[in-house]
Design an enzyme around this catalytic site. Sequence first.
Site, PDB file in Angstrom:
ATOM      1  N   ASP A 172       0.808  -1.228   0.000  1.00  0.00           N
ATOM      2  CA  ASP A 172       0.000   0.000   0.000  1.00  0.00           C
ATOM      3  C   ASP A 172       0.836   1.271   0.000  1.00  0.00           C
ATOM      4  O   ASP A 172       0.294   2.365   0.006  1.00  0.00           O
ATOM      5  CB  ASP A 172      -0.958   0.006   1.196  1.00  0.00           C
ATOM      6  CG  ASP A 172      -0.221  -0.047   2.526  1.00  0.00           C
ATOM      7  OD1 ASP A 172       1.018   0.001   2.540  1.00  0.00           O
ATOM      8  OD2 ASP A 172      -0.896  -0.132   3.564  1.00  0.00           O
ATOM      9  N   TYR A 263      10.894   4.221   1.646  1.00  0.00           N
ATOM     10  CA  TYR A 263      11.818   3.160   2.069  1.00  0.00           C
ATOM     11  C   TYR A 263      13.230   3.332   1.509  1.00  0.00           C
ATOM     12  O   TYR A 263      14.170   2.709   1.991  1.00  0.00           O
ATOM     13  CB  TYR A 263      11.259   1.783   1.680  1.00  0.00           C
ATOM     14  CG  TYR A 263      10.127   1.372   2.591  1.00  0.00           C
ATOM     15  CD1 TYR A 263      10.373   0.709   3.789  1.00  0.00           C
ATOM     16  CD2 TYR A 263       8.816   1.684   2.279  1.00  0.00           C
ATOM     17  CE1 TYR A 263       9.344   0.368   4.649  1.00  0.00           C
ATOM     18  CE2 TYR A 263       7.771   1.349   3.129  1.00  0.00           C
ATOM     19  CZ  TYR A 263       8.044   0.682   4.314  1.00  0.00           C
ATOM     20  OH  TYR A 263       7.028   0.351   5.166  1.00  0.00           O
TER      21      TYR A 263
HETATM   22  C1  G6P Z   1       3.595   0.505   4.931  1.00  0.00           C
HETATM   23  C2  G6P Z   1       4.222  -0.551   4.073  1.00  0.00           C
HETATM   24  C3  G6P Z   1       3.923  -1.901   4.611  1.00  0.00           C
HETATM   25  C4  G6P Z   1       4.332  -1.993   6.068  1.00  0.00           C
HETATM   26  C5  G6P Z   1       3.727  -0.885   6.876  1.00  0.00           C
HETATM   27  C6  G6P Z   1       4.385  -0.913   8.255  1.00  0.00           C
HETATM   28  O1  G6P Z   1       2.210   0.450   4.828  1.00  0.00           O
HETATM   29  O2  G6P Z   1       3.844  -0.527   2.747  1.00  0.00           O
HETATM   30  O3  G6P Z   1       4.628  -2.838   3.853  1.00  0.00           O
HETATM   31  O4  G6P Z   1       3.921  -3.215   6.603  1.00  0.00           O
HETATM   32  O5  G6P Z   1       3.956   0.345   6.284  1.00  0.00           O
HETATM   33  O6  G6P Z   1       3.744  -0.079   9.073  1.00  0.00           O
HETATM   34  P1  G6P Z   1       3.974  -0.045  10.640  1.00  0.00           P
HETATM   35  O7  G6P Z   1       3.101   1.084  10.998  1.00  0.00           O
HETATM   36  O8  G6P Z   1       3.572  -1.376  11.171  1.00  0.00           O
HETATM   37  O9  G6P Z   1       5.418   0.245  10.868  1.00  0.00           O
HETATM   38 MN    MN Z   2       4.674  -2.414   1.727  1.00  0.00          MN
END
Ligand code: G6P
Ligand code: MN
Length: 440
Positions: A172, A263
């Site tokens: 996402d 990222y």
């Molecule tokens: C985004 C990335 C996901 C990931 C998430 C982590 O949505 O696309 O791949 O899992 O962030 O989020 P968090 O809030 O759990 O660090």
């Molecule tokens: Mn992701």
Amino acid sequence: MRKQHVITISGAGSARVPALVGTLVNYKERFPLSKIIFYDIDKDRMGLMEAYNRLVLKCRYPKCQVVFTTDEEEAYRNTDFIFCQMRVGKTSMRSLDEKIPLRYGLVGQETCGPGGFAYGMRSLGAMKQMVEKVRSYSKDTWILNYTNPAAIVALGLDRMFPDDKHILNLCDQPFSLMKSYSKILEVPQERLRARYFGLNHFGWFTELKDTDGKDYFNALRSYLKNHDFKPFNAEQRSKSWLDTYVRVNKYMKLLDEYIPTTYMQYYMFPEEIVAESDPNYTRAEESRDSREKDVFDICARAVGKDNMDGLDMLTNSVFGNLMVEVAESIAYDLNNEFIVMVKNRGIIDNFEPEAIIEVAGTIGKEGAMGYPYGTIKPFYKGLMEGQYAYELLTVEAFMEEDYTKALMALTLNRTVVDPSKAKAVLDDLMAANKDYWILR
Ligand code: G6P
Ligand code: MN
């Protein structure tokens, strides 16, 4: 009315599930369901949200049958779509993925660097088993996979199940970034069209226009050089995510040709990120103490209630909306536009044909199709070659249980580079993950 479907939510102990349920409720005309099967191997964790999920569905989706189960056969035998977001080893393993690299001065992140490697190895094992199980019942069930690190899982599943046409890997983050761009540019997201290329969690936006062809890309580039980049939902985000967005500004001030995914910074500024990390409190704890706590608190209030008075329906998360819109696009062959993960096969004409790349494209009943991208420039190609080799060696290390390939993978990762550090961190990760994967 559109044909009704049965879906299974695999990894229903995830705190992202209540908001996904809210989207399913809001989309009941667009993507009507006869049954939702909630499945997790951890009954207690799934149980924390069960009363809430049942109450929402009873009040807002009374015709939809609801099942909670820890039985794999019940979850997978008769279902049309599996929405899969498992986290093998749960938050406690995420915490180790983030903390072990920091011992060696390396980035501690769940999907990038050594942490992403360890998590990838765990996810590959569980996903392999899951796909085998699902396919023992049906070859048609769609597996919509959000399990991370999606880059490694997608590549691994492609190598392990090369003929499987009904697995779609999703992320996402590009969708979420476009939401933030839309807010900055004051153009509704549905009207924005992007060009994008890369690997998952390793890509760049290279064009942004509206549906009339008006070009916003230069305006956005200059905005990002001169203003702090904030996510569209900044008020709901914790500190580490806000820091993550602002570091896109740092990249843009140095290299402003294309706009990177958030990222990218782990590969560009690893030293700065390590210096700012708290080795005892990483994103695992932060997300547990913020998002997860908020969701569990709301869910706890549903216990014993038989109506929604005084209780909000969680909904409209980027993750939930993406999953449901993708399923809808497959189910009714809509060929809507998304940023998708697909096998390259010439989409980027000067890059590995067998790589799983991320580009703009469409999703319909045959799955995802990437728009042809053309040729990429040496800087990006160079970065992607290294990252792809890292991903491929990780998948091969898993499939062959090969220690040397794992060591090579980590040495290639831009967050590591030094093979002696790669070995030290690999040995620690291997010890911590002994219940999940082995290398010889
Ligand atoms: C985004 C990335 C996901 C990931 C998430 C982590 O949505 O696309 O791949 O899992 O962030 O989020 P968090 O809030 O759990 O660090
Ligand atoms: Mn992701």
